[in-house]
Motif scaffolding. Structure first.
Motif, PDB file in Angstrom:
ATOM      1  N   ALA A 441      -8.553  -9.625  11.014  1.00  0.00           N
ATOM      2  CA  ALA A 441      -8.919  -8.304  10.505  1.00  0.00           C
ATOM      3  C   ALA A 441      -8.866  -8.279   8.980  1.00  0.00           C
ATOM      4  N   PRO A 442      -9.747  -7.497   8.347  1.00  0.00           N
ATOM      5  CA  PRO A 442      -9.683  -7.348   6.883  1.00  0.00           C
ATOM      6  C   PRO A 442      -8.330  -6.801   6.444  1.00  0.00           C
ATOM      7  N   LEU A 443      -7.918  -7.149   5.251  1.00  0.00           N
ATOM      8  CA  LEU A 443      -6.626  -6.697   4.733  1.00  0.00           C
ATOM      9  C   LEU A 443      -6.629  -5.210   4.397  1.00  0.00           C
ATOM     10  N   ALA A 444      -7.795  -4.649   4.206  1.00  0.00           N
ATOM     11  CA  ALA A 444      -7.959  -3.214   3.950  1.00  0.00           C
ATOM     12  C   ALA A 444      -9.419  -2.874   4.226  1.00  0.00           C
ATOM     13  N   PRO A 445      -9.747  -1.599   4.412  1.00  0.00           N
ATOM     14  CA  PRO A 445     -11.153  -1.232   4.641  1.00  0.00           C
ATOM     15  C   PRO A 445     -12.054  -1.733   3.516  1.00  0.00           C
ATOM     16  N   ASP A 446     -13.161  -2.349   3.909  1.00  0.00           N
ATOM     17  CA  ASP A 446     -14.155  -2.885   2.974  1.00  0.00           C
ATOM     18  C   ASP A 446     -13.637  -4.024   2.108  1.00  0.00           C
ATOM     19  N   CYS A 447     -12.480  -4.579   2.440  1.00  0.00           N
ATOM     20  CA  CYS A 447     -11.923  -5.690   1.668  1.00  0.00           C
ATOM     21  C   CYS A 447     -12.475  -7.012   2.200  1.00  0.00           C
ATOM     22  N   PRO A 448     -13.043  -7.861   1.348  1.00  0.00           N
ATOM     23  CA  PRO A 448     -13.645  -9.114   1.814  1.00  0.00           C
ATOM     24  C   PRO A 448     -12.631 -10.252   1.920  1.00  0.00           C
ATOM     25  N   ALA A 449     -11.469  -9.960   2.434  1.00  0.00           N
ATOM     26  CA  ALA A 449     -10.455 -10.988   2.682  1.00  0.00           C
ATOM     27  C   ALA A 449      -9.696 -10.598   3.943  1.00  0.00           C
ATOM     28  N   ILE A 450      -9.265 -11.593   4.708  1.00  0.00           N
ATOM     29  CA  ILE A 450      -8.598 -11.340   5.981  1.00  0.00           C
ATOM     30  C   ILE A 450      -7.158 -11.846   5.934  1.00  0.00           C
ATOM     31  N   GLY A 451      -6.364 -11.403   6.909  1.00  0.00           N
ATOM     32  CA  GLY A 451      -4.947 -11.741   6.932  1.00  0.00           C
ATOM     33  C   GLY A 451      -4.666 -13.228   7.002  1.00  0.00           C
ATOM     34  N   ALA A 452      -5.501 -13.970   7.718  1.00  0.00           N
ATOM     35  CA  ALA A 452      -5.264 -15.409   7.864  1.00  0.00           C
ATOM     36  C   ALA A 452      -5.331 -16.128   6.528  1.00  0.00           C
ATOM     37  N   GLU A 453      -6.068 -15.581   5.564  1.00  0.00           N
ATOM     38  CA  GLU A 453      -6.148 -16.215   4.253  1.00  0.00           C
ATOM     39  C   GLU A 453      -4.807 -16.204   3.526  1.00  0.00           C
ATOM     40  N   VAL A 454      -4.000 -15.191   3.782  1.00  0.00           N
ATOM     41  CA  VAL A 454      -2.683 -15.123   3.149  1.00  0.00           C
ATOM     42  C   VAL A 454      -1.812 -16.274   3.653  1.00  0.00           C
ATOM     43  N   ILE A 455      -1.830 -16.492   4.975  1.00  0.00           N
ATOM     44  CA  ILE A 455      -1.078 -17.611   5.549  1.00  0.00           C
ATOM     45  C   ILE A 455      -1.598 -18.935   4.996  1.00  0.00           C
ATOM     46  N   HIS A 456      -2.902 -19.076   4.930  1.00  0.00           N
ATOM     47  CA  HIS A 456      -3.514 -20.294   4.395  1.00  0.00           C
ATOM     48  C   HIS A 456      -3.091 -20.521   2.941  1.00  0.00           C
ATOM     49  N   ALA A 457      -3.074 -19.456   2.144  1.00  0.00           N
ATOM     50  CA  ALA A 457      -2.710 -19.583   0.725  1.00  0.00           C
ATOM     51  C   ALA A 457      -1.273 -20.070   0.564  1.00  0.00           C
ATOM     52  N   ILE A 458      -0.391 -19.621   1.450  1.00  0.00           N
ATOM     53  CA  ILE A 458       1.010 -20.038   1.370  1.00  0.00           C
ATOM     54  C   ILE A 458       1.178 -21.472   1.846  1.00  0.00           C
ATOM     55  N   ARG A 459       0.624 -21.775   3.003  1.00  0.00           N
ATOM     56  CA  ARG A 459       0.859 -23.091   3.620  1.00  0.00           C
ATOM     57  C   ARG A 459       0.063 -24.215   2.974  1.00  0.00           C
ATOM     58  N   ALA A 486      -5.839  -1.609  -2.433  1.00  0.00           N
ATOM     59  CA  ALA A 486      -5.605  -1.147  -1.056  1.00  0.00           C
ATOM     60  C   ALA A 486      -5.025  -2.245  -0.183  1.00  0.00           C
ATOM     61  N   ALA A 487      -5.357  -3.511  -0.496  1.00  0.00           N
ATOM     62  CA  ALA A 487      -4.901  -4.635   0.330  1.00  0.00           C
ATOM     63  C   ALA A 487      -3.488  -5.091   0.005  1.00  0.00           C
ATOM     64  N   ALA A 488      -2.954  -4.729  -1.158  1.00  0.00           N
ATOM     65  CA  ALA A 488      -1.664  -5.254  -1.614  1.00  0.00           C
ATOM     66  C   ALA A 488      -0.531  -5.061  -0.597  1.00  0.00           C
ATOM     67  N   PRO A 489      -0.365  -3.895   0.025  1.00  0.00           N
ATOM     68  CA  PRO A 489       0.721  -3.756   1.001  1.00  0.00           C
ATOM     69  C   PRO A 489       0.595  -4.713   2.187  1.00  0.00           C
ATOM     70  N   ALA A 490      -0.621  -4.934   2.684  1.00  0.00           N
ATOM     71  CA  ALA A 490      -0.804  -5.853   3.814  1.00  0.00           C
ATOM     72  C   ALA A 490      -0.510  -7.285   3.396  1.00  0.00           C
ATOM     73  N   VAL A 491      -0.922  -7.662   2.190  1.00  0.00           N
ATOM     74  CA  VAL A 491      -0.638  -9.016   1.691  1.00  0.00           C
ATOM     75  C   VAL A 491       0.867  -9.218   1.590  1.00  0.00           C
ATOM     76  N   ALA A 492       1.564  -8.245   1.026  1.00  0.00           N
ATOM     77  CA  ALA A 492       3.017  -8.358   0.876  1.00  0.00           C
ATOM     78  C   ALA A 492       3.708  -8.420   2.231  1.00  0.00           C
ATOM     79  N   ARG A 493       3.224  -7.677   3.194  1.00  0.00           N
ATOM     80  CA  ARG A 493       3.839  -7.672   4.529  1.00  0.00           C
ATOM     81  C   ARG A 493       3.718  -9.041   5.188  1.00  0.00           C
ATOM     82  N   ILE A 494       2.536  -9.642   5.093  1.00  0.00           N
ATOM     83  CA  ILE A 494       2.345 -10.967   5.690  1.00  0.00           C
ATOM     84  C   ILE A 494       3.172 -12.015   4.951  1.00  0.00           C
ATOM     85  N   MET A 495       3.197 -11.933   3.629  1.00  0.00           N
ATOM     86  CA  MET A 495       3.989 -12.879   2.847  1.00  0.00           C
ATOM     87  C   MET A 495       5.481 -12.741   3.153  1.00  0.00           C
ATOM     88  N   ALA A 496       5.943 -11.521   3.294  1.00  0.00           N
ATOM     89  CA  ALA A 496       7.357 -11.290   3.590  1.00  0.00           C
ATOM     90  C   ALA A 496       7.743 -11.959   4.905  1.00  0.00           C
TER      91      ALA A 496
END
Length: 523
Positions: A441-459, A486-496
């Motif tokens: 799912a997108p990290l926020a409405p109309d955001c061109p990045a998805i949650g899996a990218e956060v995991i990929h960026a870390i690993r 708008a995406a910052a809270p979702a990124v922080a949640r996944i990173m946490a």
């Protein structure tokens, strides 16, 4: 890093340091690369994003610089980084009594096309004033005599830097961000080790190597003075500022080259829903870690836009984001204005043997690195030969091990955005989604990045904080600034969850990023 003795230790993870580390690793040297902040954290994520020859350098008689830059542009675009480097066609209006005339523009662009061996389908065209206004009705009409259409290329500078770092690591280099050089250990005037602090874990260690390359960008002279307190300045710092506007506020039809009264060039480059405008070129002497757009920078760029596109009214309130970077230019001592200083690199060697490299263009990073590594190989008594970086693609342009069709799980815009960011490595993101479908799912409405990218960026890409992801791994800070907020809270949640942050750290990451974005919107 503390246990191994390396052939080479590179200080600085901007584009020059990353390219040197990659070239050396591909040629079989054991390499350590350290960066005080995040990779591409300063200059190398704050450029105009252009991979170009620099048409404006032709009247300055810098033919060799333009030729080599265009050859490197074509190498990146067609062979080594086609997933990151893409063509961009500019409309360059011509005005009577200002800048280039139509004939001069035509001759200069023929030379540009010949240097690049541009195919006929992409050769420049000279337009009448009527044709120019048909393409861009917002152009100023007074004294407009025509325009040129010509091709260059652009890229995400942060990702280009990161892929050089990643490829160095894939070829057995030891690479680390957030490792600060605090001093040098010397023996008989030779550098024995660099003393560093692991900022993430607050640990100190020494890195031992036979040779050292200082590629610290705006901090190159700081490292030189650790080696020789009497070292004279080798670079002149100038500031380049860019502004980002929503396309609805700056509804240009295509990329445009504008100029001011002194014939300095300002690029106007639409990217999807936003338009990037820049750059300035002024001397800088302030805090290098807090460089930002000020009121004079904003006033200057708004004036260039107002003069060149008078039918579009813009104010400071229309700014969605901004960024500012420092260029490390060669000290010329001839009183030239910043724009007139050549963009060639400077390579210096101290009495201790440390090689310092600074300046140059984003476009020519590979060639600069080849020169540095050729010099080091001679010192090591090894044959240099041809650098494999001339033909070896960057990671996202190569097939990856265990290649499969997992990226077919994405369709439409998601697939397009992932492939544009990661190339073939988009499959690594897809595999994370296969394990955790909710991260598609997108990290926020109309955001061109998805949650899996956060995991990929870390690993897989050494991201440590929200800014690493939103500013440099995805460049949402300038490509989609409102969506990034708008995406910052979702990124922080996944990173946490992935990194074990507590709620206090998670909240601080979000508030820090949002505060930074608000500062970017105002002088």
């Amino acid at each position: 890093m503390s246990r191994e003795e390396f052939d080479l230790c590179v200080i600085g993870g901007g584009i020059n340091g990353a390219a040197v580390a990659r070239d050396a690793a591909l040629r079989g040297l054991s390499v350590a690369l350290v960066e005080a902040g995040d990779f591409a954290g300063a200059t190398s994520s704050r450029s105009s994003k252009l991979i170009h020859g620099g048409f404006r350098y032709l009247p300055q008689w810098h033919f060799l610089l333009v030729y080599h830059a265009l050859r490197e542009r074509e190498r990146l675009r067609h062979r080594t980084a086609p997933h990151l480097v893409r063509p961009i066609r500019f409309l360059f209006p011509v005005y009577k009594g200002r800048g280039f005339g139509r004939l001069t523009m035509d001759v200069g662009l023929w030379l540009y096309d010949i240097f690049a061996r541009t195919p006929w389908s992409e050769r420049h065209r000279i337009l009448s004033s009527k044709a120019a206004l048909q393409r861009e009705p917002a152009l100023a009409t007074d004294n407009l005599t025509g325009a040129a259409l010509y091709y260059d290329a652009w890229a995400d500078d942060a990702r280009l830097t990161l892929e050089n770092v990643l490829d160095a690591g894939m070829h057995r280099a030891a690479v680390a961000n957030y490792v600060l050089v605090e001093g040098l250990a010397k023996n008989s005037d030779r550098i024995e080790a660099v003393r560093v602090r692991d900022v993430v874990n607050d640990e100190r260690l020494e890195i031992h190597a036979h040779h050292y390359v200082n590629a610290a960008g705006p901090w190159v002279d700081d490292i030189r003075r650790m080696d020789d307190p009497g070292a004279r300045p080798s670079v002149r710092l100038t500031k380049g500022v860019h502004l980002v506007f929503p396309r609805r506020a700056l509804p240009v039809h295509e990329p445009i080259v504008l100029s001011d009264e002194a014939d300095r060039i300002v690029f106007v480059m639409p990217h999807d829903r936003y338009v990037l405008v820049g750059t300035t070129d002024t001397d800088f002497s302030g805090d290098r870690r807090a460089v930002a757009a000020d009121r004079n920078d904003i006033k200057y760029l708004l004036k260039v836009l107002g003069d060149g596109l008078p039918k579009i009214t813009l104010t400071e309130d229309d700014i969605a984001s901004s960024f500012a970077g420092l260029r490390a230019l060669v000290v010329s001592g001839d009183g030239k204005s910043p724009s007139a200083v050549p963009r060639e690199e400077t390579i210096l060697e101290s009495a201790s043997g440390m090689v310092s490299v600074a300046g140059g263009k984003l476009t020519t990073h590979r060639e600069i690195a080849e020169k540095v590594v050729d010099r080091l190989l001679k010192k090591l008594g090894r044959s240099a030969g041809r650098s494999p970086t001339r033909t070896e693609p960057l990671p996202g342009a190569r097939e990856i091990e265990g290649d499969d069709d997992s990226n077919t799980a994405f369709a439409g815009d998601t697939a397009r955005f992932l492939e544009a960011r990661y190339g073939t490595r988009a499959r690594l993101v897809a595999r994370i989604v296969a394990e955790r479908p909710e991260l598609a799912a997108p990290l926020a409405p109309d955001c061109p990045a998805i949650g899996a990218e956060v995991i990929h960026a870390i690993r897989n890409e050494m991201a440590h904080c929200v800014a690493d992801f939103l500013v440099r791994r995805t460049s949402l800070i300038w490509r989609y600034p409102l969506e990034a907020e708008a995406a910052a809270p979702a990124v922080a949640r996944i990173m946490a969850s992935e990194l074990g942050w507590d709620s206090e750290r998670e909240d601080a990451e979000v508030s820090g990023f949002v505060s930074d974005l608000k500062r970017r919107r105002a002088a």
